[in-house]
Scaffold this active site. Structure first.
Site, PDB file in Angstrom:
ATOM      1  N   GLU A  50       0.861  -1.189   0.000  1.00 17.25           N
ATOM      2  CA  GLU A  50       0.000   0.000   0.000  1.00 17.25           C
ATOM      3  C   GLU A  50       0.889   1.228   0.000  1.00 17.25           C
ATOM      4  O   GLU A  50       1.933   1.248   0.673  1.00 17.25           O
ATOM      5  CB  GLU A  50      -0.873  -0.007   1.262  1.00 17.25           C
ATOM      6  CG  GLU A  50      -1.652   1.291   1.430  1.00 17.25           C
ATOM      7  CD  GLU A  50      -2.742   1.239   2.486  1.00 17.25           C
ATOM      8  OE1 GLU A  50      -2.571   0.488   3.478  1.00 17.25           O
ATOM      9  OE2 GLU A  50      -3.750   1.943   2.326  1.00 17.25           O
ATOM     10  N   CYS A 250      -6.538   1.112   2.889  1.00 17.53           N
ATOM     11  CA  CYS A 250      -7.404   2.283   2.753  1.00 17.53           C
ATOM     12  C   CYS A 250      -7.147   3.029   1.450  1.00 17.53           C
ATOM     13  O   CYS A 250      -8.015   3.756   0.958  1.00 17.53           O
ATOM     14  CB  CYS A 250      -7.183   3.234   3.930  1.00 17.53           C
ATOM     15  SG  CYS A 250      -7.536   2.487   5.512  1.00 17.53           S
ATOM     16  N   ASN A 369     -12.271  -3.187   0.635  1.00 17.68           N
ATOM     17  CA  ASN A 369     -11.278  -3.250   1.716  1.00 17.68           C
ATOM     18  C   ASN A 369     -11.911  -2.802   3.018  1.00 17.68           C
ATOM     19  O   ASN A 369     -12.361  -1.656   3.121  1.00 17.68           O
ATOM     20  CB  ASN A 369     -10.077  -2.340   1.424  1.00 17.68           C
ATOM     21  CG  ASN A 369      -9.098  -2.330   2.596  1.00 17.68           C
ATOM     22  OD1 ASN A 369      -8.497  -3.344   2.931  1.00 17.68           O
ATOM     23  ND2 ASN A 369      -8.971  -1.182   3.262  1.00 17.68           N
ATOM     24  N   GLU A 370     -11.970  -3.701   3.961  1.00 14.00           N
ATOM     25  CA  GLU A 370     -12.508  -3.385   5.296  1.00 14.00           C
ATOM     26  C   GLU A 370     -13.875  -2.714   5.197  1.00 14.00           C
ATOM     27  O   GLU A 370     -14.161  -1.759   5.916  1.00 14.00           O
ATOM     28  CB  GLU A 370     -11.523  -2.500   6.085  1.00 14.00           C
ATOM     29  CG  GLU A 370     -10.228  -3.211   6.409  1.00 14.00           C
ATOM     30  CD  GLU A 370      -9.349  -2.471   7.405  1.00 14.00           C
ATOM     31  OE1 GLU A 370      -9.544  -1.264   7.604  1.00 14.00           O
ATOM     32  OE2 GLU A 370      -8.465  -3.133   7.996  1.00 14.00           O
TER      33      GLU A 370
HETATM   34  O1  AHR Z   1      -2.179  -1.390   6.998  1.00 14.39           O
HETATM   35  C1  AHR Z   1      -2.615  -0.119   7.324  1.00 14.39           C
HETATM   36  C2  AHR Z   1      -4.131   0.033   7.237  1.00 14.39           C
HETATM   37  O2  AHR Z   1      -4.768  -0.766   8.173  1.00 14.39           O
HETATM   38  C3  AHR Z   1      -4.744  -0.388   5.923  1.00 14.39           C
HETATM   39  O3  AHR Z   1      -4.706   0.638   5.001  1.00 14.39           O
HETATM   40  C4  AHR Z   1      -6.150  -0.692   6.291  1.00 14.39           C
HETATM   41  O4  AHR Z   1      -6.734  -1.678   5.452  1.00 14.39           O
HETATM   42  C5  AHR Z   1      -6.068  -1.126   7.732  1.00 14.39           C
HETATM   43  O5  AHR Z   1      -7.005  -0.483   8.474  1.00 14.39           O
END
Ligand code: AHR
Length: 659
Positions: A50, A250, A369-370
């Site tokens: 990321e 994120c 994602n989440e």
């Molecule tokens: O790994 C950091 C963050 O943690 C990621 O962006 C997210 O998916 C999680 O909340």
């Protein structure tokens, strides 16, 4: 103290092996080489990438110029300054006039009012907390320029020390500018060294011109154009990841507006056609120079399967209503066609045009994602209509790609027992755990009792994030190692896992810890990195039944926050090697004995990650304090017994070749 028969046996063995036998804790491990458990998933282990903490821009993505497109700030050309001496003069300003294309909204106007002979003036870029210049290295420069009033002169591209004392390499670029944007390229061969150099573009011809997309690349990983920083890419390559998840996190979702999410179609093609976007989640603007194509290329270069995470029309703080979701679904399907379609398809042809006629073959796709936080956010903001969104994407993807492994979101926060709480079909769910070392060690058996009939688990993000020192200590790595052994043992249900996040530029820390820390010049792995490297490089094809008995001496005291010593084994059926992992979470120095049942070792090796204290960490200055080192192991009883030390805070990897 009562001397038992076992203790006498151990004393004799340790004496025979020439090892000093203190009365200390002991672990007796019994491995039945014929009692095989689940097959090891071929996708253990992977990586999670990321762009957080400048992991891409200013990190793995090798671009050296910060704010190359002048889009980082609306008002000021941040990271750029005018440069001149006492006998020359220049000023700079951002301008929105006559942008070079629709992707570039701003450019830099350079006004050289006074210059001549050796008195030069122009503009200077500070890089990402300095530019790493190494003597003999070639730096590829490209930039776009124009001038309303016609400008003819020579621009000197220069790498120098910040104090202006040393010139570290330069090249002259004759230019003839008019109102049309023109691209120039040149190479600077470095003549000196400096980890924090700056870049100048200067001239001795007064005049006014505009610059845009000023780019400088060092040699890259595997020589790829628009490629990756070699030292950081090698850290990843050394892990031999089986898959690479991207682009987050994120970062997939963005924040504040869908414009701030990763929109793959805006991240491909020539860099000057990429608008970039605000990475609001992590506090900086990204060039998207490391875009969809580069992610896929990197995965291929690492020998990792790409695992793409798609946005389901949700960003932090907002969402697209369900009845307008089609644009996001189309975006996902177009991405899959770009990666997997043949060259006769629209997007497959685009991929070929961008230099990769062969498909990249995405086999794993995570839907959101989440976005399914049932307990804290169900049907609000980040979780709005998640199951329905999932189903729309799932049906569409499966209709065209029936073999695609679709991954669903489950709760990522507020529970240790996330689960799929809806009726829609799911093959695999993504669990996230950010906890303290004790939690990880205490959950060694977490997956032993998971229901095998429902779905597989991808532990997509996990890391010790508290009680782990400044940048990630050995305790963190020990806790994670124990948990990973539990995942290996349950490889029939946990089929993928990836530590998160990977990278942090030490000059801009938004999330800590991260397993690889770097600055413009150097990088280092935390103990967690070394566990993440040791485990994938030491994993067999089948789980082997392993039992152990851990005994503390009566007088013993220990200060560990985690509990005891843990062991697990896999068998590599192709090489007939047992790979035994033994972790001591800080319960004092321990003598280890491995008893092999139904098999004998022909040879054995030991590799160990350890330090005197669980609070110990690596630093940039002492980056190899905690790294894997070879250890001693002794065979006895014709290879049916192995004897070794298990230091108090240690991860031990024993490879025993069977006769
Ligand atoms: O790994 C950091 C963050 O943690 C990621 O962006 C997210 O998916 C999680 O909340």
């Amino acid at each position: 103290m009562k001397i038992t028969r076992t203790m006498i046996k151990r004393i004799l063995f340790f004496a025979a092996a020439g090892l000093a036998m203190a009365v200390q804790a002991q672990v007796d491990i019994t491995i039945d080489t014929k009692n095989l458990g689940p097959k090891i998933s071929p996708t253990h282990y992977g990586i999670f990438f990321e762009d957080i903490n400048h992991a891409a821009d200013g990190g793995l993505y090798a671009e050296l110029i910060q704010n190359r497109s002048f889009e980082d700030d609306e008002a000021v050309p941040v990271h750029w300054t005018a440069v001149h001496n006492q006998k020359s003069q220049a000023s700079i300003e951002l301008t929105a006039e006559e942008p070079m294309n629709g992707a570039q909204r701003k450019s830099l106007r350079v006004i050289v009012t006074e210059a001549g002979g050796r008195n030069m003036a122009g503009v200077s870029n500070e890089g990402y907390w300095g530019i790493h210049v190494v003597k003999g290295r070639e730096y590829k420069l490209s930039f776009w320029a124009k001038s309303d009033k016609k400008y003819k002169g020579t621009l000197k591209a220069l790498l120098r020390t910040e104090d202006i004392i040393s010139n570290l390499g330069e090249v002259d670029i004759p230019v003839k500018l008019d109102s049309k944007w023109k691209k120039y390229t040149a190479t600077i061969k470095a003549t000196g060294n400096d980890p924090k150099a700056v870049f100048d573009l200067i001239t001795n011809t007064p005049g006014v011109f505009q610059l845009d997309v000023v780019s400088l690349f060092p040699p890259t990983f595997k020589g790829r154009e628009n490629g990756m920083r070699p030292d950081l890419a090698h850290m990843l390559a050394d892990m031999h990841p089986k898959f690479m998840r991207f682009p987050g996190g994120c970062f997939v979702e963005g924040q504040g507006s869908p414009e701030n999410a990763f929109r793959w179609e805006r991240t491909i093609g020539p860099i000057e056609e990429r608008p970039g976007h605000k990475n609001v989640n992590w506090g900086y603007r990204t060039t998207d120079g490391m875009g969809f194509h580069e992610y896929l290329q990197l995965a291929e270069d690492l020998g990792a399967k790409p695992l793409y995470v798609v946005n389901v029309g949700i960003w932090h703080g907002g969402y697209t209503p369900l009845d307008s979701l089609q644009e996001w679904v189309d975006e996902c399907m177009n991405a899959l066609e770009y990666a997997n379609g043949d060259v006769t398809t629209t997007y497959g042809a685009l991929r070929a045009k961008n230099g990769h006629p062969e498909p990249f073959n995405i086999e794993y796709l995570e839907i959101g994602n989440e976005n399914y936080n049932f307990f804290i956010d169900n049907n609000k903001d980040q979780s709005i209509d998640y199951p329905k969104r999932y189903k729309i994407f799932y049906d569409c993807i499966k209709a065209k790609y029936p073999d695609m492994h679709c991954i669903g979101n489950v709760e990522s926060w507020a529970t240790d027992n996330p689960s799929w709480r809806n009726e829609y079909p799911v093959e695999m769910v993504d669990e996230h755990y950010y906890r303290n070392p004790q939690w990880f060690a205490a959950h060694f058996n977490k997956y032993d009792t998971y229901d095998r009939s429902k779905y597989k688990v991808y532990v997509g993000e996990y890391a010790v994030t508290s009680e782990c020192g400044k940048v990630g200590n050995l305790n963190a790595a020990l806790g994670e190692a124990v948990y990973m052994m539990g995942m290996e043992n349950n490889s029939d249900v946990v089929t993928l896992n990836s530590y998160a996040p990977i990278f942090v530029n030490e000059n801009n820390v938004a999330w800590s810890p991260d397993m690889i820390r770097f600055n413009s010049e150097r990088c280092m792995g935390t103990p967690s990195y070394y566990v993440q490297k040791l485990f994938p490089n030491n994993i067999g094809t089948r789980v082997v039944k392993t039992e152990w008995n851990y005994k503390l001496p009566e007088s013993s005291e220990h200060s560990s926050m985690m509990k005891g010593v843990f062991a697990s084994t896999t068998l590599d059926e192709t090489t007939n090697e047992l790979i035994i992992k033994v972790v001591n979470t800080g319960w004092g120095p321990t003598d280890g004995t491995i008893n092999l049942r139904n098999g004998q070792a022909a040879s054995a090796t030991l590799e160990r990650l350890s330090s005197a204290d669980g609070n110990d960490e690596n630093t940039m200055e002492e980056s190899e304090k905690i790294v894997p080192r070879k250890g001693e192991i002794h065979m006895a009883q014709q290879g049916s017994m192995l004897l070794f030390e298990v230091p108090s805070y240690s991860v031990n990897i024993i490879r025993a070749k069977l006769k």
